[in-house]
Every structure is written in C-alpha cells, then in structure tokens.
Design an enzyme around this catalytic site. Sequence first.
Site, short mmCIF file in Angstrom:
data_model
loop_
_atom_site.label_atom_id
_atom_site.label_comp_id
_atom_site.label_asym_id
_atom_site.label_seq_id
_atom_site.Cartn_x
_atom_site.Cartn_y
_atom_site.Cartn_z
N ASP A 35 -5.56 7.15 11.65
CA ASP A 35 -4.18 7.12 11.01
C ASP A 35 -3.14 8.18 10.65
O ASP A 35 -4.10 9.01 10.53
CB ASP A 35 -3.69 5.78 10.72
CG ASP A 35 -5.14 4.79 10.72
OD1 ASP A 35 -4.72 4.40 11.94
OD2 ASP A 35 -5.46 3.62 10.39
N LYS A 57 1.73 6.25 14.04
CA LYS A 57 3.03 6.17 14.16
C LYS A 57 4.15 7.43 14.58
O LYS A 57 3.41 8.63 13.36
CB LYS A 57 4.02 5.54 13.68
CG LYS A 57 3.54 3.37 13.95
CD LYS A 57 4.28 2.66 12.96
CE LYS A 57 4.24 1.61 13.14
NZ LYS A 57 3.03 1.28 12.65
N MET A 172 2.37 -0.99 0.18
CA MET A 172 3.85 -0.72 1.09
C MET A 172 5.02 -1.47 0.75
O MET A 172 5.95 -2.25 1.28
CB MET A 172 3.18 -1.61 2.08
CG MET A 172 1.86 -1.01 3.16
SD MET A 172 1.72 -2.13 3.89
CE MET A 172 0.78 -3.29 2.92
N1 SAH Z 1 -6.22 0.96 3.46
C1 SAH Z 1 -4.84 1.37 1.97
C2 SAH Z 1 -3.82 0.78 2.22
C3 SAH Z 1 -3.06 0.84 3.28
S1 SAH Z 1 -1.58 -0.01 3.67
C4 SAH Z 1 -5.73 1.76 0.86
O1 SAH Z 1 -6.88 0.94 0.87
O2 SAH Z 1 -5.41 3.05 0.39
C5 SAH Z 1 -0.90 1.44 3.22
C6 SAH Z 1 -0.10 1.39 1.47
O3 SAH Z 1 -1.18 2.11 0.60
C7 SAH Z 1 1.19 2.68 1.19
O4 SAH Z 1 2.32 1.87 1.88
C8 SAH Z 1 1.22 2.62 0.47
O5 SAH Z 1 1.55 1.58 -0.32
C9 SAH Z 1 -0.42 3.18 0.40
N2 SAH Z 1 -0.64 4.79 -0.31
C10 SAH Z 1 -1.53 5.03 1.06
N3 SAH Z 1 -1.54 6.10 0.57
C11 SAH Z 1 -1.40 6.39 -0.55
C12 SAH Z 1 -1.45 7.71 -1.49
N4 SAH Z 1 -1.44 8.88 -0.75
N5 SAH Z 1 -0.28 7.80 -2.04
C13 SAH Z 1 0.59 6.45 -2.46
N6 SAH Z 1 0.63 5.38 -1.61
C14 SAH Z 1 -0.68 5.61 -1.29
#
Ligand code: SAH
Length: 502
Positions: A35, A57, A172
């Site tokens: 991703d 994307k 998100m």
């Molecule tokens: N499965 C992922 C979450 C996917 S949803 C997990 O466990 O982290 C995607 C969301 O994760 C983003 O919109 C943001 O809110 C958060 N996110 C993922 N990586 C991030 C990062 N490095 N810094 C801040 N937010 C992050």
Amino acid sequence: MGGKVYLVGAGPGDYRLITLKGLKCIKRADVILYDRLINPKLLKYAKDTAEIIYVGKAPNAHSYSQEEISQLILEKALKGNVVTRLKGGDPFVFGRGGEEALLLRENDVKFEIVPGITSAISVPAYAGIPVTHRNISSSFHIITGHEDPLKEDSSLNFESLAKLRGTLIFLMGIKNIKNICNSLIKYGQESNRPVAVIRRGTTAEQEMLKGTLETIAKKVEEVNFKNPAIIIVGEVTSLADTLSWFDKKPLFSRRILVTRTRTQASKLSERIEDLGGEAVEFPTIKIIESDDHGNIDEAMAQIEKYQWIIFTSVNGVKFFFHRMKKAGFDIRLLKDAKLCAIGPATAKELESRGFIVDYIPREYRAEAIIEELRGKVRPGDNILLPRADIARRILEDELAKLGANVDNIHIYKTIIPDYEREKLINLFKDRKIDMITFTSSSTVSNFYKILGEKNLHLLKDIRIAVIGPITAQTAKDLGMVPDIEAKEYTIDGLVDAILEYY
Ligand code: SAH
C-alpha cells in the site's frame, strides 16, 4: 496446487518497526502487494525474482479498489505463489485485512495473519505520548474518524464516546476533525480537553500540533495539516512536553542521500537512521568482478612469492578471496606474505577471515602511506596490490621507486548501475533531500554523470559531505563544492563531521 498468503502488518512508517516474522514473509514471497503507507525500504528485502505490485492510490495512475486487490491476491495465490500482502500498521486495525482473509477462506486458500505495530499506539509513542498512564488514563479507544459524526446514519455514537475518560485515538480523521471535536464537546467533554494531532509519525517528516477540543480544528486548517495523521484526545498528550524523544535526535528530519553501492550503503544508512535522520539510498556505483582474468590468474598461481599484499579496500579483500576460492587456491598459501590494510574497515574485513594484519598505516592517503612504508618495504620485495580498475596509480608508482616489484591486479570493477535520472532529479525538485554524501571519487563522478551537468543548479541549497580530501577535490572539479569534509576518512568520520555540522 494453491499457494499461501501472508497478511502482514508492516508497521507505521519507520521500516524497522516490522516484526521478525513479517520480514521473513517479505523475504520468502514470490509476489508482494503493498500500500501507499508502506516504507519502500522494506521491499529491498524481497527476492530478486519477486513480483512487486503497488496497489495504493497514486496521482494519475490506476488505483485498485478493495475488491480488485482481494481478487488479485486470490489470483496470485491460486497460481501457487507465496503471496505477501503488506499493510500499513496492523492488518486488522482499519486495514480491511478481514475482507481479504474472508475471500481467501471462501476459496480454500491457506493464509496466515502477521500482526503489525499499529500507528494508533506507535505514533503517539514516537511523540512521547503514552496512551495509558497511571492516574491519568486507564483506557484507550481506537476510533475511525472516516465517518462524519454529523451524518444521520453514522455508526459512531458520540454521546457514548464522549462519556469515555480514557484516551481517544481517531484514525483517518483529519478531514472531519472539526465535527469530531464539536461532537465531543456537545456531549459533555470539556472544551479545553487537550488534543494532539501527529502526521507521518515515526518518519523523518513527523510533525505534531497541539491544542484543545476547541482550538485544534482551526490550527489544523491554518497550517493545512495533511494526512496521514492521527488525532489523540486526552490528558496524556501533555506528557509529550516532557517525554518527546524522536524529534530530539540530532539528525531528526534530515534527509540524507547515500550514493554508495547498494550492498555497502547499509552501514552509513544505519548510522544516519540511528541518529534520527532518513537515509535515501541512490547508488551511483556498482561493484562487480573484474574481467582481467589473465593477470589475476597469473598472480594467484605464484601467490607464494609475494612478501607483501596491500589491500586498499573492503571490496579488494572480498573479491580477492572470492577469486582465490574460485581458482581453487587454499588461503594457507598466504602464510609468508605480510598483510597491509589501508583503513580500519579493510583491516576488519581481513580479521573476520582469521588473519592478523601486519600493518595498518596511520593515514589512509596514498602519499602518506608511502612515507610510512619506507623502511618497511625492502628493495626487491614482491608486492601484490589487488585493487579496483579505477584506483589511482600513485601507490604503485611510489612503491616501485622504493625498489619493489609491484603487481597491480584489477580484482574488481566499478560501474554505473542501472539508474533513472528522472528519479534523482525529482528527489531534488521535491525538496526531498537536505544533504548528499560522497564516500569516494567515483561516487562523485558517477553522480555527476547521472544527474547531468545541466541539472547541477538543483543542488543550490543542498549540503554536500565528503569522506576525504581526494573526494573533495573531485567534487570541486565538477562544480560541487563540499560543505563538510570528514577529518577521519572513514564512514564513522563522515558521520561525525555531519553531526558536528548540524
Ligand atoms: N492499519 C493501519 C491503519 C490504516 S488506516 C494501522 O494499524 O496503523 C490509515 C490511517 O492510519 C491514516 O489515515 C492515519 O490516521 C493513520 N496512520 C497510519 N500511519 C500513520 C503515521 N505514520 N502517522 C500518523 N498517522 C498514521
């Protein structure tokens, strides 16, 4: 025969936050689907033959729908492949990993889930925010911020959420931050309850904004704070003032280009990363076995005649012994030769093969080495110099002046690897680089060739760090004046000089 699928959590951004098991899955995969939020550094560990598919994307590119991704995973697995599906954070925390697993189960494809470190906990941790803390917060709650809380059919019940005194973590949610905060206030949370938002946590671009339920949305809007970011509501966010650590590292937020070979880059990259910087690897040289067979075979065949073998680089050592083995010569033939290693890394490489190095010059430049070898090398000594095809001639010329018989063999070659000029140019255009490091003259001249003279202006605001005076001179000659020069001509010396500069 069906294959197997690993749904793997790749962690939040810092590529070292993957699990050992996750890394194993990358190494064994025939196909990898990843991703947008995956650190591309992880893909370096894939097999050369692995098929690597980006399903995130991207602007102006086809983006896959979730259904298409699930189908693609299935299709690849049904062909008998080991498929590793890399997801940001943890695969089951808002990662739609469940949907992918369901389709696999329906089709009787074997799978395993490899949990990952979710951003929900690790991003706060890198900012110095513990999601729970004795007497401050005894629970934390991970909530999707994807849904607008004002929507009639929202599945989130803000009336209940607002009753929670624990830490609220919204993923998100940046787009909806205003409505999220307002809803929490509406159902009873104090408007001055502290809030932190953190974007691109655990990476060189980590940024944090702090405020309260009342003020944070405006701040986010003012600076146009973008995704990916998480929102943390709760008193624990105040601990960041005392506990923040990642952004205090000496090279934090610095992006440093590493131009060494792909295989040699890791030491420099690791040091940069341990100091909080981001190493961007763009190899400008590649080292391969030399095709100077005649000379090498001749030297090997009479290897016992040499009084000295002078190794000038780690690669010289590696390729020399590789060649000896290939030609069927036993290293015991070297028992009478004195070994000289130029530089501590070269000495270490010899020591790791069980040799005790007879002589390590105090200085690593050819001119200084000759001074030191005078008195050690006797007229008539046979000296072998296994080096690169592009090595400077000064060492052999000066040794010959001391009366030695010098056999210089080109044990390896340096070439320019396959490269994409556009990719390099874009690194500078997108302001993605703060500093370039050069660890040899050939990294400089190859970099120059790859970038192209007419693009040199792109380096205007970019710092240049070099390993020593010869590399510095090559850089100057090509119009790239170094800002930083190492005092000790080693990787550690270079890193020390960079630290001192910042
Ligand atoms: N499965 C992922 C979450 C996917 S949803 C997990 O466990 O982290 C995607 C969301 O994760 C983003 O919109 C943001 O809110 C958060 N996110 C993922 N990586 C991030 C990062 N490095 N810094 C801040 N937010 C992050």
